[in-house]
Design a protein around this motif. Sequence first.
Motif, PDB file in Angstrom:
ATOM      1  N   SER A   1       8.576  -4.040  63.359  1.00 52.35           N
ATOM      2  CA  SER A   1       8.770  -4.482  62.064  1.00 52.35           C
ATOM      3  C   SER A   1       8.901  -5.958  62.167  1.00 52.35           C
ATOM      4  CB  SER A   1       9.115  -4.240  61.150  1.00 52.35           C
ATOM      5  OG  SER A   1       9.497  -4.801  59.618  1.00 52.35           O
ATOM      6  N   ALA A   2       8.558  -6.754  62.080  1.00 51.13           N
ATOM      7  CA  ALA A   2       9.157  -8.478  62.175  1.00 51.13           C
ATOM      8  C   ALA A   2       9.489  -9.044  61.552  1.00 51.13           C
ATOM      9  CB  ALA A   2       8.157  -9.075  63.448  1.00 51.13           C
ATOM     10  N   GLY A   3       9.437  -8.698  60.436  1.00 50.83           N
ATOM     11  CA  GLY A   3       9.999  -9.134  58.796  1.00 50.83           C
ATOM     12  C   GLY A   3       9.732  -8.661  57.503  1.00 50.83           C
ATOM     13  N   GLY A   4       9.620  -9.532  56.398  1.00 53.59           N
ATOM     14  CA  GLY A   4       8.889  -9.184  55.335  1.00 53.59           C
ATOM     15  C   GLY A   4       6.744  -9.480  55.734  1.00 53.59           C
ATOM     16  N   GLY A   5       6.227  -9.387  54.204  1.00 53.58           N
ATOM     17  CA  GLY A   5       5.214  -9.326  53.839  1.00 53.58           C
ATOM     18  C   GLY A   5       4.746 -10.877  53.826  1.00 53.58           C
ATOM     19  N   GLY A   6       3.364 -11.494  54.456  1.00 55.24           N
ATOM     20  CA  GLY A   6       3.521 -12.858  54.342  1.00 55.24           C
ATOM     21  C   GLY A   6       3.628 -13.733  53.002  1.00 55.24           C
TER      22      GLY A   6
ATOM     23  N   ASP B   1       4.864  -6.050  72.252  1.00 51.12           N
ATOM     24  CA  ASP B   1       6.029  -7.288  71.662  1.00 51.12           C
ATOM     25  C   ASP B   1       5.624  -8.416  71.974  1.00 51.12           C
ATOM     26  OD1 ASP B   1       7.263  -6.282  74.003  1.00 51.12           O
ATOM     27  OD2 ASP B   1       8.755  -7.112  73.115  1.00 51.12           O
ATOM     28  N   GLY B   2       4.921  -8.195  73.072  1.00 51.33           N
ATOM     29  CA  GLY B   2       4.243  -9.962  73.638  1.00 51.33           C
ATOM     30  C   GLY B   2       5.255 -10.247  74.619  1.00 51.33           C
TER      31      GLY B   2
ATOM     32  N   ARG C   1      -1.238 -17.513  73.947  1.00 50.68           N
ATOM     33  CA  ARG C   1      -2.412 -17.500  72.868  1.00 50.68           C
ATOM     34  C   ARG C   1      -2.060 -15.860  73.285  1.00 50.68           C
ATOM     35  NH1 ARG C   1      -6.647 -20.367  72.838  1.00 50.68           N
ATOM     36  NH2 ARG C   1      -5.334 -22.478  72.002  1.00 50.68           N
ATOM     37  N   GLY C   2      -2.325 -15.231  74.676  1.00 48.47           N
ATOM     38  CA  GLY C   2      -2.422 -13.661  74.663  1.00 48.47           C
ATOM     39  C   GLY C   2      -1.286 -12.947  74.458  1.00 48.47           C
ATOM     40  N   ALA C   3      -0.330 -13.119  74.954  1.00 50.06           N
ATOM     41  CA  ALA C   3       0.876 -12.814  74.639  1.00 50.06           C
ATOM     42  C   ALA C   3       1.894 -12.448  73.061  1.00 50.06           C
ATOM     43  CB  ALA C   3       2.418 -13.318  75.171  1.00 50.06           C
ATOM     44  N   LEU C   4       1.366 -13.897  72.344  1.00 49.53           N
ATOM     45  CA  LEU C   4       1.154 -13.718  71.139  1.00 49.53           C
ATOM     46  C   LEU C   4       0.841 -12.795  70.402  1.00 49.53           C
ATOM     47  CD1 LEU C   4       2.617 -17.454  70.367  1.00 49.53           C
ATOM     48  CD2 LEU C   4       3.896 -15.024  69.943  1.00 49.53           C
ATOM     49  N   ALA C   5      -0.861 -12.745  70.402  1.00 49.08           N
ATOM     50  CA  ALA C   5      -2.225 -12.233  70.140  1.00 49.08           C
ATOM     51  C   ALA C   5      -1.432 -10.231  70.430  1.00 49.08           C
ATOM     52  CB  ALA C   5      -2.780 -12.566  70.415  1.00 49.08           C
ATOM     53  N   ALA C   6      -1.388 -10.654  71.213  1.00 50.71           N
ATOM     54  CA  ALA C   6      -1.015  -8.870  71.502  1.00 50.71           C
ATOM     55  C   ALA C   6       0.826  -8.034  70.822  1.00 50.71           C
ATOM     56  CB  ALA C   6      -0.189  -8.377  73.279  1.00 50.71           C
ATOM     57  N   ALA C   7       1.540  -9.254  70.181  1.00 51.92           N
ATOM     58  CA  ALA C   7       2.502  -9.294  69.749  1.00 51.92           C
ATOM     59  C   ALA C   7       1.949  -8.530  68.251  1.00 51.92           C
ATOM     60  CB  ALA C   7       3.649 -10.615  70.061  1.00 51.92           C
ATOM     61  N   ALA C   8       1.154  -9.831  68.486  1.00 47.43           N
ATOM     62  CA  ALA C   8       0.974  -9.963  66.377  1.00 47.43           C
ATOM     63  C   ALA C   8      -0.355  -8.248  66.227  1.00 47.43           C
ATOM     64  CB  ALA C   8      -0.346 -10.846  65.984  1.00 47.43           C
TER      65      ALA C   8
ATOM     66  N   GLY D   1       1.114  -5.443  67.685  1.00 49.22           N
ATOM     67  CA  GLY D   1       1.965  -4.432  67.944  1.00 49.22           C
ATOM     68  C   GLY D   1       2.826  -4.675  66.785  1.00 49.22           C
ATOM     69  N   PHE D   2       3.271  -4.975  66.333  1.00 50.04           N
ATOM     70  CA  PHE D   2       4.643  -5.013  65.082  1.00 50.04           C
ATOM     71  C   PHE D   2       3.638  -4.793  63.835  1.00 50.04           C
ATOM     72  CE2 PHE D   2       6.678  -8.235  67.546  1.00 50.04           C
ATOM     73  CZ  PHE D   2       7.976  -7.536  67.932  1.00 50.04           C
ATOM     74  N   SER D   3       3.788  -3.738  63.277  1.00 46.86           N
ATOM     75  CA  SER D   3       3.125  -3.520  61.910  1.00 46.86           C
ATOM     76  C   SER D   3       3.938  -4.580  60.580  1.00 46.86           C
ATOM     77  CB  SER D   3       3.688  -2.169  61.401  1.00 46.86           C
ATOM     78  OG  SER D   3       5.183  -2.861  60.705  1.00 46.86           O
ATOM     79  N   LYS D   4       4.581  -5.290  60.929  1.00 48.26           N
ATOM     80  CA  LYS D   4       3.906  -6.732  59.822  1.00 48.26           C
ATOM     81  C   LYS D   4       4.610  -7.342  60.553  1.00 48.26           C
ATOM     82  CE  LYS D   4       6.569  -3.426  55.953  1.00 48.26           C
ATOM     83  NZ  LYS D   4       7.124  -3.500  54.939  1.00 48.26           N
ATOM     84  N   VAL D   5       3.619  -8.736  60.199  1.00 46.64           N
ATOM     85  CA  VAL D   5       4.230  -9.744  61.232  1.00 46.64           C
ATOM     86  C   VAL D   5       4.814 -10.615  60.886  1.00 46.64           C
ATOM     87  CG1 VAL D   5       1.465  -9.070  62.048  1.00 46.64           C
ATOM     88  CG2 VAL D   5       1.282 -10.853  60.589  1.00 46.64           C
ATOM     89  N   THR D   6       5.819 -10.674  60.016  1.00 50.51           N
ATOM     90  CA  THR D   6       6.202 -12.513  59.534  1.00 50.51           C
ATOM     91  C   THR D   6       7.498 -11.573  60.723  1.00 50.51           C
ATOM     92  OG1 THR D   6       6.894 -11.480  57.706  1.00 50.51           O
ATOM     93  CG2 THR D   6       5.030 -12.859  57.569  1.00 50.51           C
ATOM     94  N   VAL D   7       7.983 -13.378  61.067  1.00 49.38           N
ATOM     95  CA  VAL D   7       9.947 -12.936  61.405  1.00 49.38           C
ATOM     96  C   VAL D   7      10.192 -14.154  60.846  1.00 49.38           C
ATOM     97  CG1 VAL D   7      10.486 -13.660  63.860  1.00 49.38           C
ATOM     98  CG2 VAL D   7       8.648 -12.181  63.734  1.00 49.38           C
ATOM     99  N   PRO D   8      11.546 -14.091  60.110  1.00 51.10           N
ATOM    100  CA  PRO D   8      12.190 -15.016  59.764  1.00 51.10           C
ATOM    101  C   PRO D   8      13.032 -15.587  61.119  1.00 51.10           C
ATOM    102  CG  PRO D   8      12.816 -12.765  58.609  1.00 51.10           C
ATOM    103  CD  PRO D   8      12.086 -12.749  59.690  1.00 51.10           C
TER     104      PRO D   8
END
Length: 300
Positions: free
Chosen positions: A31-36, A166-167, A224-231, A233-240
Motif C-alpha cells: 500500500s502506498a497510501g489512501g485512495g485516489g 516497487d519499481g 516510466r518503466g520503473a514507475l509502471a512496475a510500482a503502479a 506492485g502496490f495495491s493502492k497507488v496513492t502516495v502522501p
Amino acid sequence: MVVRQHRSKGGVRAVCALAVVGVMAATAGCSAGGGGAPAVADERGGADSLDAVHRAAAVLAGTVSGTGTAAVAAPDSSAVAGTAEVLTSMETAAGGTRVTIRGRGTYDFRNRTGRLTVVLPEDAAGEDEHRPITELLAPGALYMMNRGAGVPADKWVRVDTTTLKDGNLVTGGVTDPMAAAELLRGARQVTYVEKTVLAGVAVRHYRGTADIGLAAREAAPGSRGALAAAAKGFSKVTVPFDAYLDEQGRLRKVRHRFSFANKGPAVEVVSTTLLYGFGVPVSVRLPDGRDIYTGQIRQE
C-alpha cells in the motif's frame, strides 16, 4: 525492502535489510497510501500549486523553466538544475521499531544517473558492522557494491528496476532522486502550506498525494518503466508527500510516505530526499559485464 526479525539479548526486534530477490513478498498487500482523489489545489496556491509540483522533475532535468505560471522551455541560466548533491534517508517502522538507512552522493537529472553511498543502521545486515554500500543509479537499473549476502566484495549486483514490484522506490534503501521527483507528476491533490526557509534557502512547502499510475504515464521515458512496475506492485497507488520548491521552482526536499504489508507487522516507510549544490560535476561510470556478479544471492 524486507523486514525480518532476529533475537538478541534485548529480545526480538525488527530490523530492515536491503533485498534484491523477493523485495515485496506480499505484493497484494502493498500500500502506498489512501485512495485516489480528484485534482484540486488549495486556494492559497491556486492552480499554480499543482502546476509547480507537476513541473518539479522537468525543472530538475532542465527541460522547462520553474518560474512563471506556464511550463516553458528552460533558458540556459542558473534556474536550470541539471545536477545536484543528494542526501537521503529512509526510515522504516515495523512492530514499534524504527531503523533508518542514510545515503549521500550526487545525481545527474539530465542523464538520470547518480552515485550514492548508502549506510545501513547498526546490525541491519545481521552483523554489528557493515561496509557502506555503493549504489549506481541509471535508467531502469540499480547497481550495488558491498551488497553482502554472498556477493564477492569486488563485484557489482545489477537489478533491473522495471522488474521490481516497487519499481525501486524502497528496494535499495534509497528512492532514486529522479523517481522521487517524477512521482510528483502524479499529484492529484496539492495544498500550499507556507513559505519557509530550508538550509538557508527560501522555499514554498506543498503537501498532497500522488498517484503512481498517473506519474508513470506522465514521466519521462527513462523513469516510466520503473514507475509502471510500482503502479502494478502496490495495491493502492496513492502516495502522501511533502515537497519544498525554491523560488526558481527547483525541488529542494521531498518526503514520501509508503506503507505495505509484509510477513509480520505492517511496514511504514518514510523516504526523504534533500537536494543542494546544484551544478556540481557528476561522473558515473557503469560497471563492465565482467564486473557484475551473476551467481546466486543469499536471502537476508
